[in-house]
Design an enzyme around this catalytic site. Sequence first.
Site, short mmCIF file in Angstrom:
data_model
loop_
_atom_site.label_atom_id
_atom_site.label_comp_id
_atom_site.label_asym_id
_atom_site.label_seq_id
_atom_site.Cartn_x
_atom_site.Cartn_y
_atom_site.Cartn_z
N ARG A 134 -4.55 13.15 2.41
CA ARG A 134 -3.06 13.23 2.14
C ARG A 134 -2.44 12.92 0.95
NH1 ARG A 134 -1.63 9.64 7.21
NH2 ARG A 134 -3.77 9.33 7.32
N GLU A 161 -7.02 6.30 19.70
CA GLU A 161 -6.75 6.98 18.43
C GLU A 161 -5.57 7.92 18.69
OE1 GLU A 161 -7.99 6.03 15.06
OE2 GLU A 161 -8.71 4.52 16.52
N SER A 179 11.81 -2.13 -52.08
CA SER A 179 11.93 -1.47 -50.98
C SER A 179 11.45 0.18 -51.55
CB SER A 179 13.48 -0.93 -50.68
OG SER A 179 14.03 -2.30 -49.97
C1 UD1 Z 1 -8.70 4.04 11.34
C2 UD1 Z 1 -8.95 3.41 12.88
C3 UD1 Z 1 -7.33 3.36 13.35
C4 UD1 Z 1 -6.56 2.43 12.57
C5 UD1 Z 1 -6.51 2.66 11.14
C6 UD1 Z 1 -5.81 1.96 10.11
C7 UD1 Z 1 -10.97 4.54 13.33
C8 UD1 Z 1 -11.65 5.36 14.42
N1 UD1 Z 1 -9.71 4.45 13.66
O1 UD1 Z 1 -7.99 5.15 11.12
O2 UD1 Z 1 -7.56 2.88 14.72
O3 UD1 Z 1 -5.15 2.36 12.89
O4 UD1 Z 1 -8.14 3.08 10.61
O5 UD1 Z 1 -5.75 2.46 8.93
O6 UD1 Z 1 -11.68 3.51 12.72
N2 UD1 Z 1 -14.12 5.75 6.00
C9 UD1 Z 1 -15.16 5.85 5.72
N3 UD1 Z 1 -16.03 6.95 6.20
C10 UD1 Z 1 -15.49 7.76 7.26
C11 UD1 Z 1 -14.13 7.65 7.44
C12 UD1 Z 1 -13.43 6.63 7.16
O7 UD1 Z 1 -15.64 5.27 4.85
O8 UD1 Z 1 -16.22 8.79 7.49
C13 UD1 Z 1 -13.16 4.83 5.41
C14 UD1 Z 1 -12.11 5.35 4.56
O9 UD1 Z 1 -12.59 5.36 3.15
C15 UD1 Z 1 -10.86 4.35 4.74
C16 UD1 Z 1 -11.23 3.72 6.27
O10 UD1 Z 1 -12.45 4.11 6.45
O11 UD1 Z 1 -11.12 3.23 3.83
C17 UD1 Z 1 -10.23 4.03 7.14
O12 UD1 Z 1 -10.33 5.37 7.16
P1 UD1 Z 1 -9.05 6.30 7.57
O13 UD1 Z 1 -9.34 7.68 7.64
O14 UD1 Z 1 -7.98 6.05 6.73
O15 UD1 Z 1 -8.80 5.55 9.04
P2 UD1 Z 1 -8.55 6.58 10.38
O16 UD1 Z 1 -9.85 6.67 11.03
O17 UD1 Z 1 -7.44 7.47 10.49
#
Ligand code: UD1
Length: 472
Positions: free
Chosen positions: A19, A170, A417
């Site tokens: 995003r 979620e 100057s």
């Molecule tokens: C996640 C939580 C959600 C919470 C939200 C808070 C899960 C399934 N959901 O959402 O409940 O409200 O965080 O922000 O965990 N990342 C990885 N590998 C991946 C996916 C993500 O390292 O495969 C890392 C991202 O870099 C980030 C963090 O995990 O730092 C959160 O990832 P993001 O995609 O923002 O969170 P959601 O899964 O949407």
Amino acid sequence: MAHLSSVAVVVLAAGKGTRLRVATAKPLLSIHGQKLIDFPLQAGQVWAKDNQVAVDTFVVLGHQRETVQAYLQSRYSNLNYVIQTEQRGTGDAVKAYLAQNAAAATYAWTLIMCADTPLITPGVLAQLAQAALSRGEAVAATFMVDYPTGYGRIVRQGAGITAGSFKIVEEKDASAEQKQIKEVNAGLYLVPTAVLIERLAKVDDQNKAHEFYLTDIFTGTAGQAILIKDGATLLAGVHDMAQLSLADRELRLAKIKALQAQGVQIIDPASTYIEEEVSVAPECIIHPGVHLEGKTKIGKGTIIETGSILKNMLVEDNVVIKAYCYLEDSQICATAQVGPFAHLRPHSVVGPQAKVGNFVELKKATLREGAKVSHLSYVGDAEIGRRTNIGCGFITCNYDGANKHFTKIGDDCFIGSDSQMIAPVEIGDQCFVASGSTINKSMPANSFAISRGRQQTREGEADHFRAKKIDK
Ligand code: UD1
């Protein structure tokens, strides 16, 4: 106070951050003079130090992993790295950590943080640790938010939920009723490692996103969801540019408040930008629109007027920096004065009581104690001696198109100057250079030089010239 025994801190940083719509890896977005990932990492380190918790920190890398790792290695020597080859969810990221770290099971607790929560504080981690210690169970941090869209919802009652348990649903999988819940999951967890290993082994990707949800470890198990006060601010995630600027603003205002508490006068916090690593001594006055960046250090009683930008500057006590200066990687000694509209380029030194006036540029130049360059001048690759006065419109011609050359002017000189020094050239102490001179030969101490076309004055000829002009 009792404290946690060994803790593995796992920072999830493999995600893509779609995003944001930029090519830069999300953990490396610039914010408040650092990168996004620096803040959770530092909060973890400060918390561990303050509470004497033995921690090892692991960063899970994936998207642009080489770039992110190169940055982290350039700043921290105590991190461990884990690779998540394909981004299949937060559960998969932690599975990658467990699989690649043979010693994972030896840590009593595992603290899991997201790389995109820059406002997290050591205090929040302390709350989590206290809850974990009190019941010995897994803890998830939560907060209340008016618009919960996008977050996992904390479901505390319903099918499969017994006393002392909850589940996280979620957004994609939530029913219309669950979507109304305003208590959300922050993405911050402290879990007994044995529980984490056991629960995560059972997590699958049977959900709408076809991802392995880390949050599923809480389903049907004893755990605590603890509501963090001010969590909507402290645990806000950065998923787009609007959230990035909001987080930046929070960090900035917190830094300003901390400086105000130490006796720094900041006239307009809303328009003042002071990055995290900057230090400002008490009794300084910072006017609106000032930017203090990098590792800038400002001494006691210094005044910085409107619109000045300082990057990695060392400024001593009682200096006055007038409005709209651009100053970088240089030093200004005590009681010196700079500006308005001055430019200090790297490796310049403005000595004690020296003065750099308006529209003056210094580059790799040193003004010794009490030297003055007051107006419209360029001083590059040069040293100006003590108490020497440089007139208006002075230029060091330091570059011959291929190489840079040095100009040295001694103590107590007067340089008229509109003079230029064609470097390399050395002017001894107590010399006098007449205005409008072009100096290309060194001068011994106490000498006078004049180097300009001789003036001819022809009386009564002005009318003749004017007439010629009109004829044309
Ligand atoms: C996640 C939580 C959600 C919470 C939200 C808070 C899960 C399934 N959901 O959402 O409940 O409200 O965080 O922000 O965990 N990342 C990885 N590998 C991946 C996916 C993500 O390292 O495969 C890392 C991202 O870099 C980030 C963090 O995990 O730092 C959160 O990832 P993001 O995609 O923002 O969170 P959601 O899964 O949407």
